[in-house]
Design an enzyme around this catalytic site. Sequence first.
Site, short mmCIF file in Angstrom:
data_model
loop_
_atom_site.label_atom_id
_atom_site.label_comp_id
_atom_site.label_asym_id
_atom_site.label_seq_id
_atom_site.Cartn_x
_atom_site.Cartn_y
_atom_site.Cartn_z
N HIS A 7 4.05 4.10 12.48
CA HIS A 7 2.97 4.90 13.07
C HIS A 7 3.44 5.82 14.19
O HIS A 7 2.63 6.30 14.98
CB HIS A 7 1.84 4.00 13.60
CG HIS A 7 1.11 3.24 12.55
ND1 HIS A 7 -0.19 2.80 12.71
CD2 HIS A 7 1.48 2.83 11.32
CE1 HIS A 7 -0.59 2.16 11.63
NE2 HIS A 7 0.42 2.16 10.76
N ASP A 26 6.72 1.15 6.81
CA ASP A 26 5.32 0.78 6.56
C ASP A 26 4.70 1.65 5.48
O ASP A 26 4.03 2.62 5.78
CB ASP A 26 4.56 0.91 7.88
CG ASP A 26 3.12 0.43 7.80
OD1 ASP A 26 2.79 -0.30 6.86
OD2 ASP A 26 2.34 0.80 8.69
N HIS A 64 0.85 -1.19 0.00
CA HIS A 64 0.00 0.00 0.00
C HIS A 64 0.89 1.24 0.00
O HIS A 64 1.94 1.27 0.65
CB HIS A 64 -0.96 0.01 1.19
CG HIS A 64 -0.31 0.02 2.54
ND1 HIS A 64 0.11 1.19 3.16
CD2 HIS A 64 -0.01 -0.98 3.41
CE1 HIS A 64 0.62 0.90 4.35
NE2 HIS A 64 0.58 -0.41 4.53
N ASP A 112 -0.20 4.37 0.88
CA ASP A 112 -0.61 5.38 1.85
C ASP A 112 0.15 5.21 3.16
O ASP A 112 0.65 4.13 3.48
CB ASP A 112 -2.12 5.32 2.10
CG ASP A 112 -2.57 3.99 2.69
OD1 ASP A 112 -2.30 2.95 2.07
OD2 ASP A 112 -3.18 3.99 3.79
N GLU A 153 -4.98 1.65 2.80
CA GLU A 153 -4.91 0.45 3.63
C GLU A 153 -4.97 0.81 5.11
O GLU A 153 -5.54 0.07 5.92
CB GLU A 153 -3.60 -0.30 3.33
CG GLU A 153 -3.46 -1.65 4.02
CD GLU A 153 -2.83 -1.58 5.41
OE1 GLU A 153 -2.84 -2.61 6.11
OE2 GLU A 153 -2.33 -0.49 5.79
N GLU A 154 -4.40 1.97 5.45
CA GLU A 154 -4.34 2.37 6.85
C GLU A 154 -5.72 2.74 7.42
O GLU A 154 -5.86 2.92 8.63
CB GLU A 154 -3.39 3.57 7.01
CG GLU A 154 -1.94 3.28 6.64
CD GLU A 154 -1.23 2.35 7.64
OE1 GLU A 154 -1.91 1.86 8.56
OE2 GLU A 154 -0.03 2.12 7.47
#
Length: 392
Positions: free
Chosen positions: A352, A102, A70, A72, A134-135
Amino acid sequence: MNDTVSTLASLVAFPSICGTPNAPIMDWIEQRLAALGAHIHRVPGYDEGRSSLFASVGPDIEGGIVLSAHADVVPVAGQPWTSDPFTLTERDGRLYGRGSSDMKGFIACMLTAAARAATQPLTRPLHLAISHDEELGCVGVRSLLDFLRHEGMGAQGCVVGEPTGMEVAVAHKGKVALRLTCHGRAAHSANPLRGINAIVLAAGMVDALQALQKHIASTEPHDPRFDVPFSTVQTGLISGGTALNIVPDRCEIMAEIRLLPGISPQPYIAWLHEAGQRLTRDGSHGRIEIDITNAYPGLADDPGSEFLSLGLRHARSNTTRVIDFGTEAGLFRNELGLPCIICGPGDIGRAHKADEYVTRAELAEGDRFLAELVNGLCRPGYSAAGGSMPGM
């Protein structure tokens, strides 16, 4: 390797925050792949301004391998970064930037692998699937999967490159996100007994969610491979009321259930419905609605999978692991029937938060792993045992 790092620097420079239009980064990736002669589809998302991408290098036949990622990333607002999160910054072999682990690091490795594949005599194709949002709960990949299912795309398997430190993960939990809306009746706070306090109802449902967690922990079969070996319940958000002198007539709770692979959420949702009915006494003391706002399946491992054996061989490993966080792998398995493994550079523990990073060594290992997969696509019917795959 320098190409992969420079590619990652370009990718990190795009602030592709989840929930925002993603045309700039997808345009850039598409241009890179078009220059390699890849066959490319841009697939519109369900929300305006978002799209996913599916590209293929090599012959137009089945039996290839899908690399999935992904594009995003999560927001950076309020985080104490020590360098610009959208400028890849190297310190002591660590490459800092939002999405470096990520999972733009894997996208950089994917593009290096695609460049390698474009120069090789492939007998089966290399596919690249890059999704959006995706997040937000694996929402963006769904239109891409709809497109691939309509096209009848078939492949030997799929590598989802979430950050595992290049270990091969074979299973993860699924997720159901819930909105619990508690409806009461407004009244002046001078006489609160004339109203029905929705916040009080919500407090009862928070207690019910906690009770459900205890019920799950004591009754569900445990899987000791996971850090938490049973399904989990989390109350994440609550909002209600308009003023202190008004009995609130509405309060909303957002909660989630993270489910072990193969566990159905329906009995747990029914458990919550029953708790809500007890609190409201069939509507005479308010009303509670429970809605599913998002869900994605877990990934159950398949120990006999030929594709798993292939992945372990190229990862140069004899062991597998499971991960607690969700990925798109369960959807690729459920929607397309593809064998899936999860293996990519970086560490989810760095994601994150401020100063997310990936190391040069991890990217190098990702490049090596994908280079071996590409080399295997040059041999007809290549399998982990070195023979031919059935039906190929």
